[in-house]
Design an enzyme around this catalytic site. Structure first.
Site, PDB file in Angstrom:
ATOM      1  N   ALA A   1     115.814 132.944  84.329  1.00 31.48           N
ATOM      2  CA  ALA A   1     115.806 131.650  83.642  1.00 31.48           C
ATOM      3  C   ALA A   1     115.393 131.778  82.179  1.00 31.48           C
ATOM      4  CB  ALA A   1     114.852 130.708  84.368  1.00 31.48           C
ATOM      5  N   LYS A   2     114.690 132.849  81.848  1.00 26.60           N
ATOM      6  CA  LYS A   2     114.249 133.131  80.467  1.00 26.60           C
ATOM      7  C   LYS A   2     113.577 131.924  79.839  1.00 26.60           C
ATOM      8  CE  LYS A   2     117.538 136.934  79.957  1.00 26.60           C
ATOM      9  NZ  LYS A   2     118.335 136.851  81.190  1.00 26.60           N
TER      10      LYS A   2
END
Lengths: 275, 275
Positions: B95-96
Site C-alpha cells: 500500500a506504500k
C-alpha cells in the site's frame, strides 16, 4: 478543474481555505451514529455549512479506509455530493500515494477517474516514474509532499544533499518532469520561514499548507512569506473546524470557525492586493 | 504472524517466494470476466494453484482501488480467503502508506485490524511519527521502502547525505525507532550489488525484493549478496507468475512458473545451508 478556475474561485470567495474531512467516529457528534452513514452525514452537514467560505475539501483516505468498505462508500458518497452540489469546489484526495509507473497509473485512475477528484497528494520517494503517471491527466492536479508539518519531517526532508536540503532538491527535480505544470506541493505551516526559499524554486505553484490551527502554524506568517500574485496557497484546517463542537451545534460552530478563517484571509488579500 | 513462524514456513516449504497479486482486468483470462467477481476468482485460482510453493501473497492496493468499491470488496474477499484457507501464509498489503501520526494510526487500523494483513508497506519520506504507529502492532510487520526497483529510485534514494546514500540513512535512522524489530525493508532486485551494503546496516531484517523476473533482476545474485542465516528474503514475482498465460490454462502455467522459482530457491537454500 483548471488552475484558472481555482484562482477565480479564490478571488470570488475571498478565501483560500481548504477544509480537511478527517472523520473519526469517536470525535463526531454522537447523535449522528444512529444514522445509516454517519461519516457521510457529518461531511454533508459540514460542507453545506461552509461551502461559501471554503474553496476546497480534502478527505484524508486513511480515515475512510480504517472503516473498510463502509468507509470507502462514505468517501465515494462525499466526493459525489461535492461534485454534484458544489461543482466549483476544488477537491483533494489526501492519499499520499506513489508506486512504480504502471502501478501509479492505477492509483491515478482510482482517484481521477473512478472517484473523480480534482487532485491527489503523492509521496516523492520513488521518484519520476512514480509521479509522472498522475501528471498525465489533463486538468487534474498532483500535490507532491515537499516539506511536511510533522515532527518526522526533520528525519529526512531537511537532510543536506548536494549542498541543499532534500525537500528543495525534490522541488527542483520535480520541475523537470513531464507535465510538471500540473504539480502543486505540500508545505507545512509550522515552518513559515521556509516559504521564502520555496518560493524561489516554485514561484508560481500552488502550495497546500497543513498545520495552521491545531498544529500551531500562523496564517499571517504563511501568507507573508508564501503568497504569490494568484494567492497560490490552499490553507488546510481539519480538526479546528470540523471538531469545533461535538454537540448538536457542531454545524454552527464549524461555520463560525470557517468564517473566522475566511475573514482573516479576506483581510490579508485586501491588504496584499489593494489597488 | 511472528517472524519465527515465517522462518519456519520458509524452511518447511523450501521457498521464500512471494506472489504479487496485481490484478488488471485487461490482462486476466477473458473467460473470467463473466463471473461476478473476476478479480477474486482469479486470485483464488492463483492462490489455490501455488500456496504450497509460495510463503506469501502481496496484493498491491492500487489495482483494487482502481475499481472502486468493487475492487476494495475483491481485496477483502482475497485476504479473507487466504486467512481462512491458508493461515500459514504471510500476507502483505502493498500500500506504500504514510502520513502524520494520528493519520498513520488509521492506516494501520485499516490494514492490520479491518483487513487483517500480517504486514503493510510504507513510505519513509515523512519520518519517524509516520511509521511508528504501524510498528506498535504486535506480531504485525511494517515493510518500509528503502531502495526500490524502478528507474526513479535514482532520483532521490541514492543522493548523497551525510557522506552516504539516502536509502542507507533511511535504514539507519529507522533502526532507532520504537519497536523497530517489527520493520522489514523493500530492496529492489535490479541492484544486487547493493545488498552487501544493506546487510551491513540491517543484517537480521527480512527484505522484500521486487524486480526479479519482469523487471530483470537475478535471483541467484540477490541471494548471493542478500541472504542471511534465516534466509531473510521474500522474493516477489507478480507478472511473471500470474500472467504466465491468459488462456484457460492460466492456473497450470502460473503453477509451473511458481514451481520453477521454488525449485531454484530450494537449490539455493540447500547449497547455502548444507551441513
Amino acid at each position: 478543474m483548471t488552475t484558472q478556475q481555482l484562482i477565480d474561485q479564490i478571488q470570488t470567495k475571498k478565501s483560500f481555505l481548504c477544509v480537511g474531512l478527517d472523520v473519526d467516529l469517536n470525535k463526531i457528534p454522537q447523535h449522528l451514529l444512529e444514522l445509516e452513514d454517519p461519516i457521510f452525514e457529518f461531511n454533508k452537514a459540514i460542507i453545506d455549512a461552509t461551502h461559501d467560505l471554503a474553496v476546497s475539501y480534502k478527505p484524508n483516505t486513511a480515515f475512510y479506509e480504517a472503516y473498510g468498505i463502509k468507509g470507502w462508500m462514505s468517501l465515494q458518497k462525499t466526493i459525489n455530493y461535492i461534485n454534484s452540489t458544489y461543482p466549483d469546489i476544488f477537491t483533494i484526495a489526501d492519499a499520499k500515494r506513489g508506486d512504480i509507473g504502471n502501478t501509479s497509473s492505477m492509483y491515478a485512475k482510482a482517484f481521477f477517474e473512478d472517484l473523480n477528484f480534482d487532485s491527489v497528494t503523492v509521496a516523492p520517494y520513488m521518484g519520476k516514474d512514480s509521479v509522472e503517471p498522475f501528471l498525465a491527466f489533463e486538468n487534474k492536479h498532483t500535490i507532491m509532499l515537499a516539506l511536511t508539518s510533522n515532527e518526522g519531517a526533520f528525519d529526512f526532508q531537511t537532510l543536506n544533499v548536494n549542498g541543499k536540503e532534500l525537500y528543495k532538491q525534490v522541488l527542483e527535480t520535480s520541475k523537470t518532469w513531464k507535465n510538471s505544470e500540473n504539480l502543486m506541493y505540500v508545505v507545512g505551516a509550522t515552518k513559515a520561514e521556509y516559504f521564502t526559499e520555496i518560493r524561489k524554486i516554485a514561484p508560481d505553484s500552488f502550495l497546500l499548507v497543513p498545520g495552521v490551527g491545531a498544529q500551531g502554524g500562523s496564517l499571517a506568517e504563511v501568507c507573508k512569506y508564501g503568497m504569490n500574485a494568484n494567492v497560490g496557497l490552499l490553507i488546510n484546517s481539519s480538526r479546528g473546524i470540523i471538531y469545533a463542537s461535538n454537540g448538536t451545534d457542531f454545524v454552527e460552530k464549524a461555520r463560525a470557525e470557517a468564517l473566522k478563517m475566511q475573514q482573516e484571509m479576506a483581510a490579508i488579500m485586501s491588504l496584499k492586493f489593494e489597488v
